[in-house]
Design a protein around this motif. Structure first.
Motif, PDB file in Angstrom:
ATOM      1  N   ASP A   1      47.376  27.437  52.916  1.00  0.00           N
ATOM      2  CA  ASP A   1      46.929  25.843  52.915  1.00  0.00           C
ATOM      3  C   ASP A   1      46.920  25.545  51.558  1.00  0.00           C
ATOM      4  OD1 ASP A   1      46.057  23.050  52.846  1.00  0.00           O
ATOM      5  OD2 ASP A   1      44.819  23.484  54.904  1.00  0.00           O
ATOM      6  N   PRO A   2      47.987  24.887  50.824  1.00  0.00           N
ATOM      7  CA  PRO A   2      48.027  24.335  49.672  1.00  0.00           C
ATOM      8  C   PRO A   2      46.926  23.312  49.161  1.00  0.00           C
ATOM      9  CG  PRO A   2      49.895  23.188  50.527  1.00  0.00           C
ATOM     10  CD  PRO A   2      49.154  24.283  51.611  1.00  0.00           C
ATOM     11  N   GLU A   3      46.397  22.517  50.048  1.00  0.00           N
ATOM     12  CA  GLU A   3      45.432  21.753  49.527  1.00  0.00           C
ATOM     13  C   GLU A   3      43.988  22.041  49.530  1.00  0.00           C
ATOM     14  OE1 GLU A   3      44.108  17.107  51.229  1.00  0.00           O
ATOM     15  OE2 GLU A   3      45.452  18.203  52.445  1.00  0.00           O
ATOM     16  N   ARG A   4      43.579  23.024  50.820  1.00  0.00           N
ATOM     17  CA  ARG A   4      42.256  23.401  51.033  1.00  0.00           C
ATOM     18  C   ARG A   4      42.088  24.799  50.537  1.00  0.00           C
ATOM     19  NH1 ARG A   4      43.517  19.992  55.003  1.00  0.00           N
ATOM     20  NH2 ARG A   4      42.099  17.879  55.104  1.00  0.00           N
ATOM     21  N   GLY A   5      43.445  25.754  50.596  1.00  0.00           N
ATOM     22  CA  GLY A   5      43.166  27.021  50.004  1.00  0.00           C
ATOM     23  C   GLY A   5      43.056  27.845  51.226  1.00  0.00           C
ATOM     24  N   PRO A   6      43.488  29.071  51.229  1.00  0.00           N
ATOM     25  CA  PRO A   6      44.272  29.610  50.157  1.00  0.00           C
ATOM     26  C   PRO A   6      45.813  29.123  49.909  1.00  0.00           C
ATOM     27  CG  PRO A   6      44.381  31.321  52.075  1.00  0.00           C
ATOM     28  CD  PRO A   6      43.506  30.098  52.504  1.00  0.00           C
ATOM     29  N   GLY A   7      46.164  28.904  48.769  1.00  0.00           N
ATOM     30  CA  GLY A   7      47.576  28.492  48.426  1.00  0.00           C
ATOM     31  C   GLY A   7      48.467  29.437  48.399  1.00  0.00           C
ATOM     32  N   TRP A   8      48.010  30.907  48.353  1.00  0.00           N
ATOM     33  CA  TRP A   8      48.866  32.004  48.396  1.00  0.00           C
ATOM     34  C   TRP A   8      48.095  33.214  48.860  1.00  0.00           C
ATOM     35  CZ3 TRP A   8      48.078  36.290  45.158  1.00  0.00           C
ATOM     36  CH2 TRP A   8      47.464  36.067  43.948  1.00  0.00           C
ATOM     37  N   ARG A   9      48.471  34.478  49.233  1.00  0.00           N
ATOM     38  CA  ARG A   9      47.857  35.407  49.703  1.00  0.00           C
ATOM     39  C   ARG A   9      48.883  36.772  49.793  1.00  0.00           C
ATOM     40  NH1 ARG A   9      45.211  33.451  54.978  1.00  0.00           N
ATOM     41  NH2 ARG A   9      44.352  35.370  54.578  1.00  0.00           N
ATOM     42  N   LEU A  10      48.213  37.897  49.845  1.00  0.00           N
ATOM     43  CA  LEU A  10      48.975  39.166  49.914  1.00  0.00           C
ATOM     44  C   LEU A  10      48.696  39.899  51.197  1.00  0.00           C
ATOM     45  CD1 LEU A  10      48.232  40.722  46.497  1.00  0.00           C
ATOM     46  CD2 LEU A  10      50.256  39.690  47.248  1.00  0.00           C
ATOM     47  N   ALA A  11      49.679  40.464  51.979  1.00  0.00           N
ATOM     48  CA  ALA A  11      49.502  41.386  52.874  1.00  0.00           C
ATOM     49  C   ALA A  11      50.319  42.589  52.715  1.00  0.00           C
ATOM     50  CB  ALA A  11      50.083  40.608  54.161  1.00  0.00           C
ATOM     51  N   VAL A  12      49.461  43.663  53.290  1.00  0.00           N
ATOM     52  CA  VAL A  12      50.043  44.972  53.271  1.00  0.00           C
ATOM     53  C   VAL A  12      50.248  45.559  54.592  1.00  0.00           C
ATOM     54  CG1 VAL A  12      49.622  47.129  52.316  1.00  0.00           C
ATOM     55  CG2 VAL A  12      48.666  45.417  50.973  1.00  0.00           C
ATOM     56  N   GLN A  13      51.488  45.935  54.862  1.00  0.00           N
ATOM     57  CA  GLN A  13      51.648  46.633  56.471  1.00  0.00           C
ATOM     58  C   GLN A  13      52.135  48.277  56.023  1.00  0.00           C
ATOM     59  OE1 GLN A  13      52.086  45.780  59.988  1.00  0.00           O
ATOM     60  NE2 GLN A  13      51.890  48.014  59.813  1.00  0.00           N
ATOM     61  N   ALA A  14      51.362  49.153  56.390  1.00  0.00           N
ATOM     62  CA  ALA A  14      51.661  50.455  56.593  1.00  0.00           C
ATOM     63  C   ALA A  14      52.875  51.150  57.242  1.00  0.00           C
ATOM     64  CB  ALA A  14      50.305  51.234  57.116  1.00  0.00           C
ATOM     65  N   LEU A  15      53.521  51.936  56.595  1.00  0.00           N
ATOM     66  CA  LEU A  15      54.776  52.399  57.655  1.00  0.00           C
ATOM     67  C   LEU A  15      54.490  53.746  58.148  1.00  0.00           C
ATOM     68  CD1 LEU A  15      57.497  50.886  55.009  1.00  0.00           C
ATOM     69  CD2 LEU A  15      56.869  49.931  57.372  1.00  0.00           C
ATOM     70  N   GLU A  16      55.153  53.952  59.177  1.00  0.00           N
ATOM     71  CA  GLU A  16      55.378  55.473  59.594  1.00  0.00           C
ATOM     72  C   GLU A  16      55.866  56.304  58.616  1.00  0.00           C
ATOM     73  OE1 GLU A  16      56.705  55.999  63.605  1.00  0.00           O
ATOM     74  OE2 GLU A  16      54.855  55.136  64.501  1.00  0.00           O
ATOM     75  N   GLY A  17      55.377  57.658  58.277  1.00  0.00           N
ATOM     76  CA  GLY A  17      56.150  58.484  57.232  1.00  0.00           C
ATOM     77  C   GLY A  17      55.822  58.121  56.073  1.00  0.00           C
ATOM     78  N   GLY A  18      55.034  57.144  55.808  1.00  0.00           N
ATOM     79  CA  GLY A  18      54.533  56.713  54.224  1.00  0.00           C
ATOM     80  C   GLY A  18      55.080  55.689  53.721  1.00  0.00           C
ATOM     81  N   GLY A  19      54.510  55.189  52.894  1.00  0.00           N
ATOM     82  CA  GLY A  19      55.072  53.707  52.160  1.00  0.00           C
ATOM     83  C   GLY A  19      54.378  52.744  52.859  1.00  0.00           C
ATOM     84  N   CYS A  20      54.556  51.427  52.133  1.00  0.00           N
ATOM     85  CA  CYS A  20      54.047  50.337  52.745  1.00  0.00           C
ATOM     86  C   CYS A  20      54.956  49.178  52.454  1.00  0.00           C
ATOM     87  CB  CYS A  20      52.635  49.972  52.347  1.00  0.00           C
ATOM     88  SG  CYS A  20      52.842  49.494  50.415  1.00  0.00           S
ATOM     89  N   VAL A  21      54.739  47.977  52.934  1.00  0.00           N
ATOM     90  CA  VAL A  21      55.525  46.795  52.820  1.00  0.00           C
ATOM     91  C   VAL A  21      54.245  45.857  52.240  1.00  0.00           C
ATOM     92  CG1 VAL A  21      56.664  44.881  53.787  1.00  0.00           C
ATOM     93  CG2 VAL A  21      57.156  47.049  54.451  1.00  0.00           C
ATOM     94  N   LEU A  22      54.652  45.328  51.078  1.00  0.00           N
ATOM     95  CA  LEU A  22      53.649  44.394  50.410  1.00  0.00           C
ATOM     96  C   LEU A  22      54.622  43.200  50.450  1.00  0.00           C
ATOM     97  CD1 LEU A  22      51.297  43.813  48.615  1.00  0.00           C
ATOM     98  CD2 LEU A  22      52.448  44.284  46.463  1.00  0.00           C
ATOM     99  N   THR A  23      53.674  42.070  50.839  1.00  0.00           N
ATOM    100  CA  THR A  23      54.217  40.899  51.309  1.00  0.00           C
ATOM    101  C   THR A  23      53.371  39.810  50.479  1.00  0.00           C
ATOM    102  OG1 THR A  23      55.112  41.552  53.256  1.00  0.00           O
ATOM    103  CG2 THR A  23      54.934  38.969  52.821  1.00  0.00           C
ATOM    104  N   MET A  24      54.055  38.801  49.704  1.00  0.00           N
ATOM    105  CA  MET A  24      53.285  37.716  48.903  1.00  0.00           C
ATOM    106  C   MET A  24      53.795  36.430  49.752  1.00  0.00           C
ATOM    107  SD  MET A  24      53.287  36.727  44.935  1.00  0.00           S
ATOM    108  CE  MET A  24      52.087  35.600  44.147  1.00  0.00           C
ATOM    109  N   LEU A  25      52.791  35.880  50.323  1.00  0.00           N
ATOM    110  CA  LEU A  25      53.160  34.524  50.885  1.00  0.00           C
ATOM    111  C   LEU A  25      52.814  33.458  49.871  1.00  0.00           C
ATOM    112  CD1 LEU A  25      51.742  35.123  54.444  1.00  0.00           C
ATOM    113  CD2 LEU A  25      54.095  34.787  53.788  1.00  0.00           C
ATOM    114  N   VAL A  26      53.624  32.515  49.635  1.00  0.00           N
ATOM    115  CA  VAL A  26      53.402  31.518  48.562  1.00  0.00           C
ATOM    116  C   VAL A  26      53.746  30.162  49.325  1.00  0.00           C
ATOM    117  CG1 VAL A  26      53.367  30.428  46.358  1.00  0.00           C
ATOM    118  CG2 VAL A  26      53.700  32.968  46.806  1.00  0.00           C
ATOM    119  N   SER A  27      53.068  29.297  49.484  1.00  0.00           N
ATOM    120  CA  SER A  27      53.294  27.938  49.795  1.00  0.00           C
ATOM    121  C   SER A  27      54.226  27.295  48.707  1.00  0.00           C
ATOM    122  CB  SER A  27      51.981  26.750  49.908  1.00  0.00           C
ATOM    123  OG  SER A  27      52.543  25.603  49.966  1.00  0.00           O
ATOM    124  N   HIS A  28      55.312  26.631  49.401  1.00  0.00           N
ATOM    125  CA  HIS A  28      56.406  26.013  48.519  1.00  0.00           C
ATOM    126  C   HIS A  28      55.747  24.929  47.573  1.00  0.00           C
ATOM    127  CE1 HIS A  28      60.362  26.095  46.691  1.00  0.00           C
ATOM    128  NE2 HIS A  28      60.756  26.537  47.797  1.00  0.00           N
TER     129      HIS A  28
END
Length: 367
Positions: A30-57
């Motif tokens: 929520d760009p007005e009241r927050g959060p305007g951006w956030r991070l998310a981490v998804q673990a993967l089978e076999g190791g590693g992860c997906v790092l996602t940055m969500l940002v309001s345009h």
């Protein structure tokens, strides 16, 4: 301010990665009241992860995000002079906001005049209609994310194919977008494709979140297949016109802080225009550090994540958006598309993407 980091700790098989978008769609930004951006981490089978940055345009465009990530990776501190959130309602902040609002009034009056001119021409309406705003039923519909298909290509091979056709690699991506639009039937009555492209207006030291203007190019998908040089000429002409005359939307932007949400949504639709527009974001080459948020990543993707309902998508005739960016020798292209009653899943979109790539002589790994 960012929200807390979201951890999806249950490992996900790599072949089920598209399911992650459904989880991300439910995270609040929520760009007005927050959060305007956030991070998310998804673990993967076999190791590693997906790092996602969500940002309001509303907060930032892709160039602004890439600059912020690059600064963070390099450990460069930055301070844009914005006060802490706790100061939002302080007397000093209220006084500062009042001064800024007064300074913006001339631009607001000019924007009102521009909107009135567009309304008289029948290009913009000031009253909501059933085709522009959600009905009461829509508000209770679950969110639907337009299916997304990622394509990874060798940047050198793409450049060579573009050179063989006598065009720049960015023109080749535009031609691919036109062919894809043609194959899914997103064309006007004359069979042409309406390509709407953001153009960066960011300069050195620019603190704007969105430093963007836009251009529109009408593409003939049949001509694009064999000789995209005409498309490149039209693209250059549109850029020259933009530099000389500006675009149609920018004069309206000063109105956004003062209008209701339904009109903000309508102004957003004005950016793409009427008919069946095809969004095509040519982000270009990004700094290598963008791909190193926590070590070298094997893949970087930039894509929209929009909350629609099935009813909304049916009313606007679906969507098609192509974004491309280059990091080192890897060219990443993401295709987000939805056609009511025809393409509503990733599996249904993938064959059209393959066919459009083949039309332009492009080879890539479709994820």
């Amino acid at each position: 301010m960012p929200g807390p980091v979201t951890w999806f700790r249950e490992p996900l098989p790599r072949e089920r990665l598209p399911e992650l978008r459904r989880l991300l769609l439910d995270l609040r930004v929520d760009p007005e009241r927050g959060p305007g951006w956030r991070l998310a981490v998804q673990a993967l089978e076999g190791g590693g992860c997906v790092l996602t940055m969500l940002v309001s345009h509303t907060i930032a465009d892709m160039r602004a995000v890439s600059l912020a990530v690059t600064d963070a990776v390099a450990g460069r501190p930055f301070d844009h002079g914005f006060p802490a959130p706790s100061w939002r309602w302080s007397p000093a902040m209220l006084a500062r906001d009042s001064v800024e609002s007064l300074r913006a009034l001339p631009d607001v009056w000019c924007a009102l005049a521009a909107l009135a001119r567009r309304s008289r021409k029948g290009r913009a309406g000031l009253l909501p209609s059933s085709s522009r705003v959600r009905s009461g039923r829509d508000r209770f519909e679950p969110a639907v994310d337009a299916p997304l298909v990622p394509v990874v290509m060798d940047a050198g091979a793409c450049q060579q194919r573009a050179s063989d056709l006598g065009v720049a690699s960015s023109t080749l991506i535009m031609a691919f977008a036109a062919r894809l639009a043609f194959r899914i039937g997103r064309v006007d009555a004359s069979g042409r494709v309406k390509l709407v492209m953001p153009v960066s207006d960011r300069r050195s030291g620019d603190r704007r979140g969105n430093a963007l203007r836009s251009i529109t190019v009408m593409a003939d998908p049949d001509v694009c297949r064999n000789d995209p040089r005409a498309l490149q000429r039209d693209f250059k002409a549109a850029l020259a016109s933009l530099n000389q005359h500006g675009d149609d939307l920018s004069p309206l932007l000063p109105l956004i802080p003062y209008v209701p949400l339904w009109l903000v949504r309508h102004l957003e639709q004005e950016a793409l225009g009427a008919g069946l527009p095809v969004g095509c974001s040519l982000i270009g080459e990004l700094p290598s550090d963008v791909n190193r948020p926590c070590g070298e990543a094997s893949l970087l993707q930039a894509s929209p994540l929009e909350r629609y309902t099935a009813s909304e998508l049916a009313r606007i005739g679906g969507v098609l958006f192509i974004a491309s960016c280059r990091v080192n020798e890897q060219l990443s292209c993401t295709v987000s598309g939805y056609v009511p009653d025809q393409i509503t899943s990733r599996a249904e979109l993938m064959p059209f993407v393959r066919e459009a790539l083949a039309d332009m002589g492009l080879c890539g790994t479709i994820g």
